[in-house]
Design a protein around this motif. Structure first.
Motif, PDB file in Angstrom:
ATOM      1  N   ARG A 325      38.003  10.253 -48.982  1.00 37.86           N
ATOM      2  CA  ARG A 325      38.505  11.548 -49.449  1.00 37.86           C
ATOM      3  C   ARG A 325      37.401  12.599 -49.456  1.00 37.86           C
ATOM      4  O   ARG A 325      37.635  13.756 -49.104  1.00 37.86           O
ATOM      5  N   GLN A 326      36.207  12.194 -49.822  1.00 39.23           N
ATOM      6  CA  GLN A 326      35.086  13.136 -49.810  1.00 39.23           C
ATOM      7  C   GLN A 326      34.763  13.600 -48.391  1.00 39.23           C
ATOM      8  O   GLN A 326      34.513  14.787 -48.159  1.00 39.23           O
ATOM      9  N   SER A 328      36.855  13.703 -45.916  1.00 37.20           N
ATOM     10  CA  SER A 328      37.949  14.580 -45.496  1.00 37.20           C
ATOM     11  C   SER A 328      37.769  15.994 -46.051  1.00 37.20           C
ATOM     12  O   SER A 328      37.981  16.996 -45.345  1.00 37.20           O
ATOM     13  N   GLU A 329      37.353  16.084 -47.321  1.00 32.42           N
ATOM     14  CA  GLU A 329      37.116  17.392 -47.926  1.00 32.42           C
ATOM     15  C   GLU A 329      35.946  18.116 -47.264  1.00 32.42           C
ATOM     16  O   GLU A 329      35.994  19.331 -47.046  1.00 32.42           O
ATOM     17  N   GLN A 331      34.951  17.719 -44.145  1.00 33.38           N
ATOM     18  CA  GLN A 331      35.409  18.162 -42.828  1.00 33.38           C
ATOM     19  C   GLN A 331      36.246  19.431 -42.937  1.00 33.38           C
ATOM     20  O   GLN A 331      36.123  20.344 -42.108  1.00 33.38           O
ATOM     21  N   LYS A 332      37.085  19.490 -43.969  1.00 30.44           N
ATOM     22  CA  LYS A 332      37.913  20.676 -44.171  1.00 30.44           C
ATOM     23  C   LYS A 332      37.046  21.893 -44.497  1.00 30.44           C
ATOM     24  O   LYS A 332      37.256  22.991 -43.956  1.00 30.44           O
ATOM     25  N   SER A 333      36.012  21.678 -45.342  1.00 30.45           N
ATOM     26  CA  SER A 333      35.110  22.772 -45.696  1.00 30.45           C
ATOM     27  C   SER A 333      34.342  23.253 -44.482  1.00 30.45           C
ATOM     28  O   SER A 333      34.132  24.465 -44.276  1.00 30.45           O
ATOM     29  N   ALA A 335      35.267  23.070 -41.382  1.00 28.26           N
ATOM     30  CA  ALA A 335      36.190  23.786 -40.490  1.00 28.26           C
ATOM     31  C   ALA A 335      36.432  25.201 -40.991  1.00 28.26           C
ATOM     32  O   ALA A 335      36.469  26.165 -40.210  1.00 28.26           O
ATOM     33  N   GLU A 336      36.577  25.378 -42.323  1.00 26.85           N
ATOM     34  CA  GLU A 336      36.776  26.712 -42.895  1.00 26.85           C
ATOM     35  C   GLU A 336      35.542  27.577 -42.714  1.00 26.85           C
ATOM     36  O   GLU A 336      35.635  28.779 -42.406  1.00 26.85           O
ATOM     37  N   ASP A 339      35.400  28.728 -39.102  1.00 27.69           N
ATOM     38  CA  ASP A 339      36.377  29.786 -38.850  1.00 27.69           C
ATOM     39  C   ASP A 339      35.884  31.126 -39.396  1.00 27.69           C
ATOM     40  O   ASP A 339      36.070  32.181 -38.759  1.00 27.69           O
TER      41      ASP A 339
END
Length: 342
Positions: A325-326, A328-329, A331-333, A335-336, A339
């Motif tokens: 989960r960490q 995944s978080e 990776q999301k950060s 990506a943001e 962007d």
């Protein structure tokens, strides 16, 4: 046997004296004059030139290295397997029925059937020609053995078990015991009576102390050519299709299906109500917990390692979900962040 006769039986190309008398089989290292050996694994190729055997079964590419007569075959290991049949010393059916055997009046016994001491053949059973049934066996009510089956001492067939031709059932194997079926009623287990049977195809071999349970409503089915090792558990309603092989201490839970040519290595297991497609190979100590729809090799156990390292890693295993989960978080950060920079 004369070497020329052996070559004919194996459909092998003979290079050497066909009049040689061959008395048995042995390994490359231990064979002596008059014996046959084989080379199927290049690991032992260094022993070929020094063998004392009179003949060796070998691939054509390695034939010139042999100091003796050769039988050339594309698959020397298959040749070895075929040769063992020629020199098999196991007792053969002789049509004798021991006086202590108990045979029901309506049981049907074929020709040249051997039945050992204290064996019981129950009502409605049918025994095919040339079967050999050892001592202290039990063939239950309405059970059927096809032609040329061999039951070693102490085999038990419950009622309504059907065995095809040329089966080999080793000592202590039990076919047709009740499947492990119970309904729970407020903490109390209520037995589900097993109303099916067991059906084996042709050329099946079942090892020592192996259990194949009867089905709850329909038969547990074992296909043609299936080979099952010692101490294997096959639960109720399982279907194992043609030419599968299950090694020692493996197991298949209830209502699961194995496709054709599947293998399960030692200690491997398949959970209940699953389906494995054809040509699935389960490695040692592996647990299959979901259906497999693609052929191939599957493994789940962790490799051997020093105990201290294993203890450390076993602690880390507990944190895998949190770590995932960490990640995944993160990776999301990332990506943001990417962007926003663009």
């Amino acid at each position: 046997m004369k070497l020329s006769d052996i070559a004919q039986q194996l459909e092998a190309e003979l290079v050497g004296d066909g009049e040689l008398e061959i008395t048995g089989l042995s390994t490359l290292e231990t064979a002596t004059a008059g014996q046959m050996t084989f080379l199927a694994n290049r690991k032992y190729e260094s022993q070929l030139e020094q063998t004392k055997a009179s003949v060796v079964i070998v691939h054509p590419d390695q034939a010139e290295q042999a100091p003796c007569a050769v039988l050339k075959m594309q698959n020397p290991y298959l040749g070895f397997a075929m040769a063992t049949r020629l020199f098999d010393t196991a007792p053969k059916a002789n049509g004798l029925i021991h006086p202590s055997a108990v045979i029901a009046e309506d049981a049907e016994i074929g020709s040249n059937v051997t039945i050992g001491a204290f064996t019981v053949i129950d009502s409605g059973a049918r025994i095919g020609d040339n079967c050999m049934i050892g001592a202290r066996c039990s063939v239950g009510q309405n059970s059927v053995l096809g032609e040329s089956c061999r039951l070693w001492d102490g085999v038990t067939l419950y009622h309504d078990v059907k065995v095809g031709q040329r089966a080999i059932l080793h000592s202590g194997s039990v076919l047709g015991a009740d499947g492990f079926g119970f309904a729970n009623e407020q903490g109390r287990w209520v037995k589900i009576h097993q109303l099916g049977g067991v059906t084996l195809g042709d050329d099946v071999e079942v090892g020592v102390a192996t259990a194949i349970d009867r089905g709850a409503l329909t038969d547990t089915i074992i296909g043609n050519g299936v080979k099952i090792d010692n101490q294997v558990q096959i639960a109720h309603n399982v279907q194992i299709k043609d030419h599968c092989a299950l090694a020692g201490q493996s197991g298949v839970a209830g209502s699961s299906t194995l496709g054709k040519r599947c293998t399960i290595a030692g200690g491997g297991g398949v959970s209940g109500h699953l389906e494995l497609t054809d040509d699935v190979h389960v490695m040692a100590m592996t647990m299959i917990s979901r259906s497999v729809n693609k052929p191939g090799m599957y493994a789940s156990p962790t490799p051997m390692q020093p105990h201290r390292d294993w203890l450390k890693n076993s602690v880390r295993f507990r944190h895998l979900d949190k770590m995932a989960r960490q990640i995944s978080e993160l990776q999301k950060s990332l990506a943001e962040l990417k962007d926003s920079e663009e």
